[in-house]
Design an enzyme around this catalytic site. Sequence first.
Site, short mmCIF file in Angstrom:
data_model
loop_
_atom_site.label_atom_id
_atom_site.label_comp_id
_atom_site.label_asym_id
_atom_site.label_seq_id
_atom_site.Cartn_x
_atom_site.Cartn_y
_atom_site.Cartn_z
N GLY A 1 30.98 -16.69 -11.58
CA GLY A 1 31.64 -17.51 -12.59
C GLY A 1 32.17 -16.65 -13.70
CB CYS B 1 29.05 -12.32 -9.38
SG CYS B 1 29.88 -11.09 -8.42
CE1 TYR B 2 27.06 -16.81 -16.18
CE2 TYR B 2 26.37 -18.53 -14.65
CZ TYR B 2 26.49 -18.05 -15.95
OH TYR B 2 26.03 -18.80 -16.99
CG HIS C 1 32.61 -11.75 -5.21
ND1 HIS C 1 32.30 -13.05 -5.53
CD2 HIS C 1 32.97 -11.16 -6.38
CE1 HIS C 1 32.47 -13.24 -6.81
NE2 HIS C 1 32.87 -12.11 -7.35
CD GLU D 1 32.15 -14.64 -2.31
OE1 GLU D 1 31.15 -13.97 -2.00
OE2 GLU D 1 32.47 -14.86 -3.49
CG ASP E 1 47.21 -32.73 3.13
OD1 ASP E 1 46.96 -32.11 4.17
OD2 ASP E 1 47.66 -32.19 2.10
CE LYS F 1 48.46 -28.75 5.03
NZ LYS F 1 48.96 -29.67 4.00
#
Length: 512
Positions: free
Chosen positions: A54, A81-82, A168, A170, A226, A368
């Site tokens: 964050g 991280c945060y 990170h 990810e 969508d 998506k």
Amino acid sequence: MTQTLAVLDFGSQYTQVIARRIRECHVYSKIYPYNTPASQLKADNVCGIILSGGPSSVLAKGAPHPDKKIFKMGLPVLGICYGIQLQAELLGGKVAKSTHREYGRGHLTILKKGGLLKGLKNKMRVWNSHGDKLTRLPRGYKAIAHTENSDYAVIEDPKRHFYGLQFHPEVSHTENGIKILKNFIFDICKCKADWQMRDFAKEAIASIRETVGDKHVLLGLSGGVDSSVVAALVHEAIGDQLTCVFVDNGLLRLNERQEVKALFSEHFHMDLRVVNASSRFLKALKGVTNPERKRKLIGKHFVSVFDEAVKKIGEVDFLAQGTLYPDVIESVSINGNPASLIKTHHNVGGLPKRMKLKLLEPVRELFKDEVRALGLELGLPKSLLWRHPFPGPGLAVRIMGEVTPKSLKVLREADAILMEEMRKAKLYDKVWQAFCVFLPVRTVGVMGDERTYDNVIALRIVESQDAMTANWAHLPHTFLERVSNRIINEVKGINRVVLDVSSKPPSTIEWE
Ligand code: XMP
């Protein structure tokens, strides 16, 4: 109930990527607001908790904190991280402002393998983005890897199953980041890889039924991915309590209205109200050449046509929308209240507020490609789910200058030829978008013995990841030649085809 790996969102731009990586491992993951009570996580059958990164500093006044009870649930916790700094701050360690911000590439040296770092090389590339750093670990924790700037790049308290990463895992810039996540998911949280999109559909259907009860839902169906997937999902859940409204603004592609009607009304048996408002839109656009003016007029008329259609339906309580995760910009303000801003769908902009409808957004956690997978699950055809994007103002922004019935007819015919050839050559799925643009200039040609003086069609075919940037697709000359020949021979009113070789930026994908 589906076992869920919870990601508490502290506002990082990567939060959604974490949840998505976990779902890719066939484990269901959901993003929760950072201050979600532990009792709610328990009720949702959560099997592990990830504290996201964050933008805040844990040292700042009013920095966002999770419910402290999450550390007493006996569940594994991974702070990123945060999130790692939060663990230190809340569990008795210490965090200090770093003298230099560690941003971008870092090099990790592993001190102890196993656990979170099982099966990794001793050294690896990682992606950092943080300002503060840990200076003292809470009791029970040990550092198991370090970087150039941080002695505590990976920490663990294996007894309590608490882990922290300063970088990170990810993002793709972190080497083997997915392996670290998998170690957490499968070895530490003991999740089973048994989640499928079908499970999401099942739960979403149950949840829509519960939320809607015996009330009525309205959906503006555009025929795009969508809204189509949401229509199929909501219809599966509540059948005839759903009414879809499809507005034909006269600016659609060849046979589009008929196709939408055939699929949703005749195949899915939905209560679909098709409003043919072509003449109203074309009248409003008469003599209009300015692109912005065209867009504004189309938007304005769309709202009134939709509004009139809704009034005819009668009592409606919910408005279903195909909002996706990238449409939801979640941010965390400094006083700890997460603010959620939703990009208003251009098609129904302004309607919900005035009509006091409750919003139903069943795919707002998905990306998506996940929505496409859901669509397949619900029986929607591939040809619809992998369709190229089509702008709300339709062909009006692909006809330069005034929109007339004649230019629309010509553009529709040319575009249908391009689409047919793209599909035949198996190029349709290889590009981001392909379409024709009608140019109001006339040029001289010869056809047989006759001189012609007709309009020009430009081919716009681009490759892109997200439409933010794009490059013109380098397609085989033989293909371009075939498309050009067919358009000139088959479409009356066109005697020249040109290729758009501009990239975005500085050009845009659409011409207006
Ligand atoms: P541009 O032309 O800005 O387009 O490079 C980027 C992407 O957005 C699509 N586009 C729209 N989509 N309503 C939409 O739903 C619109 O008004 C609109 N204008 C552009 C465009 O087709 C491309 O994929």
